[in-house]
Design a protein around this motif. Structure first.
Motif, PDB file in Angstrom:
ATOM      1  N   ASN A 198       6.388 -37.532  33.774  1.00 51.94           N
ATOM      2  CA  ASN A 198       5.627 -38.745  33.444  1.00 51.94           C
ATOM      3  C   ASN A 198       5.002 -38.643  32.054  1.00 51.94           C
ATOM      4  N   ALA A 199       4.526 -37.458  31.703  1.00 48.06           N
ATOM      5  CA  ALA A 199       3.924 -37.263  30.390  1.00 48.06           C
ATOM      6  C   ALA A 199       4.971 -37.412  29.293  1.00 48.06           C
ATOM      7  N   GLN A 200       6.175 -36.910  29.522  1.00 43.25           N
ATOM      8  CA  GLN A 200       7.248 -37.044  28.537  1.00 43.25           C
ATOM      9  C   GLN A 200       7.659 -38.505  28.369  1.00 43.25           C
ATOM     10  N   ILE A 201       7.736 -39.224  29.460  1.00 45.57           N
ATOM     11  CA  ILE A 201       8.092 -40.650  29.393  1.00 45.57           C
ATOM     12  C   ILE A 201       7.034 -41.420  28.615  1.00 45.57           C
ATOM     13  N   LEU A 202       5.772 -41.099  28.857  1.00 45.60           N
ATOM     14  CA  LEU A 202       4.692 -41.776  28.129  1.00 45.60           C
ATOM     15  C   LEU A 202       4.724 -41.449  26.643  1.00 45.60           C
ATOM     16  N   GLN A 203       5.167 -40.253  26.272  1.00 43.76           N
ATOM     17  CA  GLN A 203       5.272 -39.902  24.869  1.00 43.76           C
ATOM     18  C   GLN A 203       6.432 -40.624  24.196  1.00 43.76           C
ATOM     19  N   LEU A 204       7.515 -40.872  24.920  1.00 42.90           N
ATOM     20  CA  LEU A 204       8.688 -41.538  24.360  1.00 42.90           C
ATOM     21  C   LEU A 204       8.564 -43.066  24.361  1.00 42.90           C
ATOM     22  N   ALA A 205       7.704 -43.610  25.180  1.00 43.23           N
ATOM     23  CA  ALA A 205       7.582 -45.064  25.312  1.00 43.23           C
ATOM     24  C   ALA A 205       7.274 -45.760  23.986  1.00 43.23           C
ATOM     25  N   PRO A 206       6.322 -45.296  23.189  1.00 43.92           N
ATOM     26  CA  PRO A 206       6.053 -45.979  21.910  1.00 43.92           C
ATOM     27  C   PRO A 206       7.254 -45.953  20.962  1.00 43.92           C
ATOM     28  N   ILE A 207       7.978 -44.833  20.953  1.00 47.60           N
ATOM     29  CA  ILE A 207       9.150 -44.731  20.075  1.00 47.60           C
ATOM     30  C   ILE A 207      10.223 -45.715  20.518  1.00 47.60           C
ATOM     31  N   LEU A 208      10.467 -45.785  21.812  1.00 48.71           N
ATOM     32  CA  LEU A 208      11.460 -46.735  22.331  1.00 48.71           C
ATOM     33  C   LEU A 208      11.035 -48.176  22.053  1.00 48.71           C
ATOM     34  N   LEU A 209       9.763 -48.454  22.187  1.00 47.60           N
ATOM     35  CA  LEU A 209       9.251 -49.787  21.900  1.00 47.60           C
ATOM     36  C   LEU A 209       9.464 -50.147  20.433  1.00 47.60           C
ATOM     37  N   MET A 210       9.253 -49.188  19.541  1.00 48.19           N
ATOM     38  CA  MET A 210       9.480 -49.427  18.106  1.00 48.19           C
ATOM     39  C   MET A 210      10.953 -49.713  17.823  1.00 48.19           C
ATOM     40  N   VAL A 211      11.856 -48.976  18.449  1.00 47.92           N
ATOM     41  CA  VAL A 211      13.290 -49.188  18.252  1.00 47.92           C
ATOM     42  C   VAL A 211      13.675 -50.593  18.708  1.00 47.92           C
ATOM     43  N   VAL A 212      13.186 -51.007  19.859  1.00 48.30           N
ATOM     44  CA  VAL A 212      13.488 -52.347  20.371  1.00 48.30           C
ATOM     45  C   VAL A 212      12.916 -53.413  19.429  1.00 48.30           C
ATOM     46  N   LEU A 213      11.702 -53.218  18.948  1.00 48.88           N
ATOM     47  CA  LEU A 213      11.097 -54.180  18.025  1.00 48.88           C
ATOM     48  C   LEU A 213      11.888 -54.263  16.718  1.00 48.88           C
TER      49      LEU A 213
END
Length: 101
Positions: free
Chosen positions: A5-20
């Motif tokens: 869960n901690a790893q997913i939370l760390q990757l979430a902002p990066i994935l959000l930036m890629v989608v944006l």
């Protein structure tokens, strides 16, 4: 499970930036490029065009990769198709086109 869960939370902002970036930059640019290619494919003799340098002219000859553009009476230049930025309708005054923008 907790570290996952901690790893997913760390990757979430990066994935959000890629989608944006995709939806805000890449996709609109691809759409504009496709529209430009369609415009260039539909060029025909008699069209009034604006070149990337700002020069206005009328197409007198269309070839595969180049067009002949009359920039003054009796003055025709060869132009690479990709340098045409806009096609204006026949007889449309410049002031009317500027009011649209």
């Amino acid at each position: 499970m907790n570290s996952l869960n901690a790893q997913i939370l760390q990757l979430a902002p990066i994935l959000l930036m890629v989608v944006l970036f995709y939806f805000m930059l890449i996709r609109p640019q691809q759409k504009r490029a496709k529209e430009h290619q369609t415009m260039l494919a539909n060029l025909k003799r008699g069209d009034s065009v604006v070149l990337s340098s700002g020069v206005l002219g009328k197409i007198v000859r269309v070839e595969d990769k180049e067009v002949g553009v009359e920039i003054a009476q009796g003055v025709t230049v060869k132009v690479v198709k990709g340098m045409i930025t806009e096609v204006r309708a026949k007889g449309e005054p410049a002031a009317a086109n500027d009011a649209k923008n």
